[in-house]
Design a protein around this motif. Structure first.
Motif, PDB file in Angstrom:
ATOM      1  N   VAL A 286      -2.846   4.317  12.181  1.00  0.00           N
ATOM      2  CA  VAL A 286      -2.016   5.276  12.914  1.00  0.00           C
ATOM      3  C   VAL A 286      -0.881   5.781  12.034  1.00  0.00           C
ATOM      4  O   VAL A 286      -0.555   6.987  12.025  1.00  0.00           O
ATOM      5  N   MET A 287      -0.256   4.894  11.283  1.00  0.00           N
ATOM      6  CA  MET A 287       0.831   5.301  10.394  1.00  0.00           C
ATOM      7  C   MET A 287       0.347   6.268   9.329  1.00  0.00           C
ATOM      8  O   MET A 287       1.029   7.258   9.002  1.00  0.00           O
ATOM      9  N   HIS A 288      -0.813   6.015   8.757  1.00  0.00           N
ATOM     10  CA  HIS A 288      -1.327   6.891   7.699  1.00  0.00           C
ATOM     11  C   HIS A 288      -1.666   8.280   8.237  1.00  0.00           C
ATOM     12  O   HIS A 288      -1.599   9.283   7.493  1.00  0.00           O
ATOM     13  N   LYS A 289      -2.024   8.398   9.507  1.00  0.00           N
ATOM     14  CA  LYS A 289      -2.334   9.706  10.093  1.00  0.00           C
ATOM     15  C   LYS A 289      -1.080  10.456  10.513  1.00  0.00           C
ATOM     16  O   LYS A 289      -1.010  11.682  10.385  1.00  0.00           O
ATOM     17  N   GLU A 290      -0.078   9.736  11.000  1.00  0.00           N
ATOM     18  CA  GLU A 290       1.081  10.394  11.589  1.00  0.00           C
ATOM     19  C   GLU A 290       2.227  10.598  10.604  1.00  0.00           C
ATOM     20  O   GLU A 290       2.989  11.559  10.749  1.00  0.00           O
ATOM     21  N   SER A 291       2.395   9.738   9.623  1.00  0.00           N
ATOM     22  CA  SER A 291       3.511   9.866   8.677  1.00  0.00           C
ATOM     23  C   SER A 291       3.133  10.848   7.566  1.00  0.00           C
ATOM     24  O   SER A 291       2.121  10.664   6.871  1.00  0.00           O
ATOM     25  N   LYS A 292       3.944  11.875   7.397  1.00  0.00           N
ATOM     26  CA  LYS A 292       3.628  12.909   6.401  1.00  0.00           C
ATOM     27  C   LYS A 292       3.744  12.374   4.980  1.00  0.00           C
ATOM     28  O   LYS A 292       2.972  12.767   4.107  1.00  0.00           O
ATOM     29  N   ASP A 293       4.726  11.509   4.714  1.00  0.00           N
ATOM     30  CA  ASP A 293       4.879  10.994   3.354  1.00  0.00           C
ATOM     31  C   ASP A 293       3.701  10.104   2.964  1.00  0.00           C
ATOM     32  O   ASP A 293       3.226  10.152   1.822  1.00  0.00           O
ATOM     33  N   LEU A 294       3.197   9.312   3.905  1.00  0.00           N
ATOM     34  CA  LEU A 294       2.030   8.495   3.599  1.00  0.00           C
ATOM     35  C   LEU A 294       0.782   9.340   3.425  1.00  0.00           C
ATOM     36  O   LEU A 294      -0.100   9.028   2.619  1.00  0.00           O
ATOM     37  N   GLN A 295       0.661  10.430   4.164  1.00  0.00           N
ATOM     38  CA  GLN A 295      -0.478  11.332   4.014  1.00  0.00           C
ATOM     39  C   GLN A 295      -0.495  11.982   2.631  1.00  0.00           C
ATOM     40  O   GLN A 295      -1.548  12.107   1.994  1.00  0.00           O
ATOM     41  N   ARG A 296       0.655  12.418   2.157  1.00  0.00           N
ATOM     42  CA  ARG A 296       0.712  13.195   0.919  1.00  0.00           C
ATOM     43  C   ARG A 296       0.650  12.320  -0.337  1.00  0.00           C
ATOM     44  O   ARG A 296       0.078  12.726  -1.342  1.00  0.00           O
ATOM     45  N   PHE A 297       1.250  11.142  -0.294  1.00  0.00           N
ATOM     46  CA  PHE A 297       1.422  10.377  -1.525  1.00  0.00           C
ATOM     47  C   PHE A 297       0.617   9.072  -1.574  1.00  0.00           C
ATOM     48  O   PHE A 297       0.281   8.612  -2.662  1.00  0.00           O
ATOM     49  N   ALA A 298       0.337   8.455  -0.431  1.00  0.00           N
ATOM     50  CA  ALA A 298      -0.220   7.100  -0.438  1.00  0.00           C
ATOM     51  C   ALA A 298      -1.659   7.090   0.042  1.00  0.00           C
ATOM     52  O   ALA A 298      -2.127   8.022   0.716  1.00  0.00           O
ATOM     53  N   THR A 299      -2.352   6.012  -0.306  1.00  0.00           N
ATOM     54  CA  THR A 299      -3.733   5.789   0.109  1.00  0.00           C
ATOM     55  C   THR A 299      -3.896   4.324   0.516  1.00  0.00           C
ATOM     56  O   THR A 299      -3.067   3.466   0.172  1.00  0.00           O
ATOM     57  N   LEU A 300      -4.959   4.064   1.260  1.00  0.00           N
ATOM     58  CA  LEU A 300      -5.266   2.687   1.655  1.00  0.00           C
ATOM     59  C   LEU A 300      -5.846   1.938   0.453  1.00  0.00           C
ATOM     60  O   LEU A 300      -6.806   2.407  -0.182  1.00  0.00           O
ATOM     61  N   LEU A 301      -5.267   0.783   0.144  1.00  0.00           N
ATOM     62  CA  LEU A 301      -5.686   0.006  -1.016  1.00  0.00           C
ATOM     63  C   LEU A 301      -6.572  -1.157  -0.599  1.00  0.00           C
ATOM     64  O   LEU A 301      -6.328  -1.794   0.445  1.00  0.00           O
ATOM     65  N   SER A 302      -7.562  -1.408  -1.404  1.00  0.00           N
ATOM     66  CA  SER A 302      -8.421  -2.583  -1.195  1.00  0.00           C
ATOM     67  C   SER A 302      -7.771  -3.795  -1.870  1.00  0.00           C
ATOM     68  O   SER A 302      -7.018  -3.647  -2.845  1.00  0.00           O
ATOM     69  N   PRO A 303      -8.028  -4.991  -1.401  1.00  0.00           N
ATOM     70  CA  PRO A 303      -7.398  -6.182  -2.013  1.00  0.00           C
ATOM     71  C   PRO A 303      -7.890  -6.415  -3.442  1.00  0.00           C
ATOM     72  O   PRO A 303      -9.073  -6.218  -3.743  1.00  0.00           O
ATOM     73  N   PRO A 304      -6.994  -6.801  -4.359  1.00  0.00           N
ATOM     74  CA  PRO A 304      -7.426  -7.088  -5.748  1.00  0.00           C
ATOM     75  C   PRO A 304      -8.236  -8.378  -5.810  1.00  0.00           C
ATOM     76  O   PRO A 304      -8.136  -9.258  -4.955  1.00  0.00           O
ATOM     77  N   ALA A 305      -9.009  -8.503  -6.869  1.00  0.00           N
ATOM     78  CA  ALA A 305      -9.916  -9.650  -6.988  1.00  0.00           C
ATOM     79  C   ALA A 305      -9.330 -10.790  -7.805  1.00  0.00           C
ATOM     80  O   ALA A 305      -9.798 -11.924  -7.708  1.00  0.00           O
ATOM     81  N   ASN A 306      -8.311 -10.514  -8.604  1.00  0.00           N
ATOM     82  CA  ASN A 306      -7.831 -11.521  -9.535  1.00  0.00           C
ATOM     83  C   ASN A 306      -6.519 -12.183  -9.132  1.00  0.00           C
ATOM     84  O   ASN A 306      -5.888 -12.844  -9.964  1.00  0.00           O
ATOM     85  N   ARG A 307      -6.058 -12.009  -7.926  1.00  0.00           N
ATOM     86  CA  ARG A 307      -4.797 -12.624  -7.501  1.00  0.00           C
ATOM     87  C   ARG A 307      -4.777 -12.816  -5.983  1.00  0.00           C
ATOM     88  O   ARG A 307      -5.614 -12.284  -5.255  1.00  0.00           O
ATOM     89  N   LYS A 308      -3.777 -13.591  -5.550  1.00  0.00           N
ATOM     90  CA  LYS A 308      -3.613 -13.790  -4.096  1.00  0.00           C
ATOM     91  C   LYS A 308      -3.154 -12.483  -3.448  1.00  0.00           C
ATOM     92  O   LYS A 308      -2.431 -11.685  -4.057  1.00  0.00           O
ATOM     93  N   TRP A 309      -3.538 -12.349  -2.181  1.00  0.00           N
ATOM     94  CA  TRP A 309      -3.198 -11.097  -1.480  1.00  0.00           C
ATOM     95  C   TRP A 309      -2.909 -11.405  -0.016  1.00  0.00           C
ATOM     96  O   TRP A 309      -2.963 -12.562   0.419  1.00  0.00           O
ATOM     97  N   VAL A 310      -2.605 -10.378   0.705  1.00  0.00           N
ATOM     98  CA  VAL A 310      -2.259 -10.534   2.120  1.00  0.00           C
ATOM     99  C   VAL A 310      -3.512 -10.899   2.916  1.00  0.00           C
ATOM    100  O   VAL A 310      -4.643 -10.690   2.447  1.00  0.00           O
ATOM    101  N   PRO A 311      -3.360 -11.431   4.129  1.00  0.00           N
ATOM    102  CA  PRO A 311      -4.542 -11.757   4.949  1.00  0.00           C
ATOM    103  C   PRO A 311      -5.345 -10.511   5.321  1.00  0.00           C
ATOM    104  O   PRO A 311      -4.897  -9.372   5.173  1.00  0.00           O
ATOM    105  N   ASP A 312      -6.527 -10.752   5.812  1.00  0.00           N
ATOM    106  CA  ASP A 312      -7.415  -9.642   6.189  1.00  0.00           C
ATOM    107  C   ASP A 312      -6.881  -8.853   7.387  1.00  0.00           C
ATOM    108  O   ASP A 312      -7.316  -7.711   7.606  1.00  0.00           O
ATOM    109  N   ASP A 313      -5.999  -9.449   8.161  1.00  0.00           N
ATOM    110  CA  ASP A 313      -5.443  -8.736   9.313  1.00  0.00           C
ATOM    111  C   ASP A 313      -4.485  -7.631   8.904  1.00  0.00           C
ATOM    112  O   ASP A 313      -4.172  -6.751   9.731  1.00  0.00           O
TER     113      ASP A 313
END
Length: 479
Positions: A286-313
């Motif tokens: 919802v944030m990526h669709k509604e926030s203009k700054d996230l639409q123009r500059f940011a993308t959804l990132l996949s988790p990296p393979a070589n380090r710890k990352w956030v949970p799947d949630d």
């Protein structure tokens, strides 16, 4: 001959007098009729003359129907008439109403104004007061108690609803105030997190100024300032509408949680070119669709393979992978966003949003959104609240690498060009609109001119065109 003429004259006089008496009687009865209001009393009896009774006898007991002429009988003598009347009275019972017997075939629309004398029958005879009272007492229906109670069901329901609404208003208001005060007592009093990180708490400079600003029965705000890297902090608590009975019933069907939002307004020179967000999966979309700054500059990132990352949630939205890895470091993963730490301390987490291109009056903003626990469990969100001062210092010191900076500058330059083009298009549209309005005004003014004024205007325009077409002559002086 003379005696015969006299007797005939006497008979004609007697007949004429009888006709006159009958006509006067009918006229007086018409005047006494109830259809003529104001011309006589309804209960005034009509005088009967003795001469009429002596001369002519009528069948008063049973009048023949007016529409049937075959029932007419010749007049009988007085003695035989009385005998027949007495015999008929003994044999036949009295009619229920004299009006029904006398005027059985009477047409009221055709014969208006003729009185109808109602004679009281046995059924209509006046009864004593005791019998009337007994009859009314027997005839009146006795309402059972159930019907009496059912007539007040609507009123009882309305009164009980109003009482419940009033009681819920005061109890819900007190519950919201207790939650807000519990949060302020745990995080904004002496030796608390915000008291250690900000020099000014509350809305005023004095010592007795309140920490919380109440904007509604379910909205409370907290203000803090006096810290490096930022101008101020504004915390907004949006609680459930517990004071509203209908909203409380609705929340039982559709659950809603209390939320708190921290908005940190950074200094212009203390925040680099960063666009980053971390949220739960549904909220992130919802944030990526509604926030203009996230639409123009940011993308959804996949988790990296070589380090710890956030949970799947959780989902990360960032302008570059370098920024995401720098902001989600090992310290943050160990304290809050690691798998084990998030299961224990991240239940109240909703989202983070850091941006130097935030749409609004303040461009460089850090936004934190958490849910509020109950008043007796405020300590459960301590680690989440500690993220606020931690990220203020981290973003204030953070500097982009060369690759991430070039990418960010290219994206912002492209955005500036797009905004400039949009501004130019808007200006051209505004100028064209003004020209169209001006042209319309000129056309309206020309439509109101007379023929003579139009001719003069055309002559002036023709002269101007001829003058414009003539060659220009340059004059020089010869000495």
């Amino acid at each position: 001959m003379a005696s015969g003429g006299r007797t005939q004259l006497c008979r004609s006089l007697v007949l004429f007098s009888l006709i006159a008496l009958l006509s006067t009687k009918l006229f007086s009865a018409c005047i006494a009729s109830p259809q003529f209001e104001g011309f006589g009393d309804e209960e005034e009896p009509i005088e009967e003359t003795e001469e009429l009774d002596e001369t002519i006898t009528f069948r008063s007991t049973s009048h023949p129907p007016i529409t049937h002429s075959s029932d007419f009988q010749p007049p009988e003598s007085a003695e035989t008439a009385d005998q027949t009347q007495e015999g008929e009275q003994q044999q036949t019972p009295p009619p229920p109403s004299s009006v029904a017997s006398t005027f059985e075939y009477w047409d009221e629309d055709e014969f208006e104004g003729i009185p109808m004398h109602n004679q009281p029958t046995k059924e209509e005879e006046p009864q004593p007061e005791e019998t009337l009272k007994n009859q009314t007492a027997d005839d009146s229906p006795v309402a059972p108690s159930s019907t009496r109670r059912s007539s007040y069901h609507v009123e009882m329901i309305c009164v009980s609803f109003l009482i419940a609404f009033a009681v819920n208003y005061f109890t819900g208001k007190r519950e919201n105030e207790n939650i807000a005060l519990a949060w302020a007592a745990h995080f904004a009093t002496k030796d608390s997190i915000f008291e250690k990180n900000f020099s000014l708490l509350g809305t005023g400079d004095g010592k007795d100024t309140p920490l919380l600003l109440k904007e509604g029965q379910n909205v409370f705000k907290f203000y803090a300032s006096g810290r490096r890297f930022c101008q101020s902090l504004l915390a907004t608590m949006e609680l459930q509408s517990r004071h509203d009975l209908i909203s409380r019933l609705y929340n039982l069907v559709v659950p809603c949680k209390d939320q708190i939002t921290f908005e940190v307004f950074m200094n212009d020179d203390s925040m680099d070119q960063v666009v980053f967000a971390l949220a739960k999966k549904k909220v992130a979309k919802v944030m990526h669709k509604e926030s203009k700054d996230l639409q123009r500059f940011a993308t959804l990132l996949s988790p990296p393979a070589n380090r710890k990352w956030v949970p799947d949630d959780l989902t990360v939205i960032s302008e570059s992978r370098e920024v995401a890895s720098d902001l989600i470091n090992d310290a943050v993963l160990d304290q809050v966003f690691g798998e084990k730490a998030f299961e224990k301390f991240g239940k109240s987490f909703i989202s983070l949003h850091f941006s130097d291109q935030y749409p609004g009056s303040q461009r460089k903003v850090l936004i934190f959104k958490f849910t509020l626990p109950p008043a007796n469990k405020m300590s459960d969100m301590t680690r989440l609240v500690l993220l606020v001062p931690y990220y203020i210092d981290l973003i204030g010191r953070y500097k982009l690498g060369s690759q991430a900076r070039s990418k960010a500058e290219t994206a912002r330059a492209k955005l500036a060009q797009e905004l400039f083009k949009e501004l130019q298009i808007a200006r051209q549209e505004a100028l064209q609109k003004k020209k169209a309005e001006r042209r319309k005004l000129v056309e309206e003014a020309e439509s109101k001119l007379t023929a003579e004024a139009i001719r003069k205007k055309e002559e002036k325009e023709r002269a101007r065109q001829m003058k414009k077409a003539m060659p220009k002559v340059k004059m020089t002086r010869v000495h």
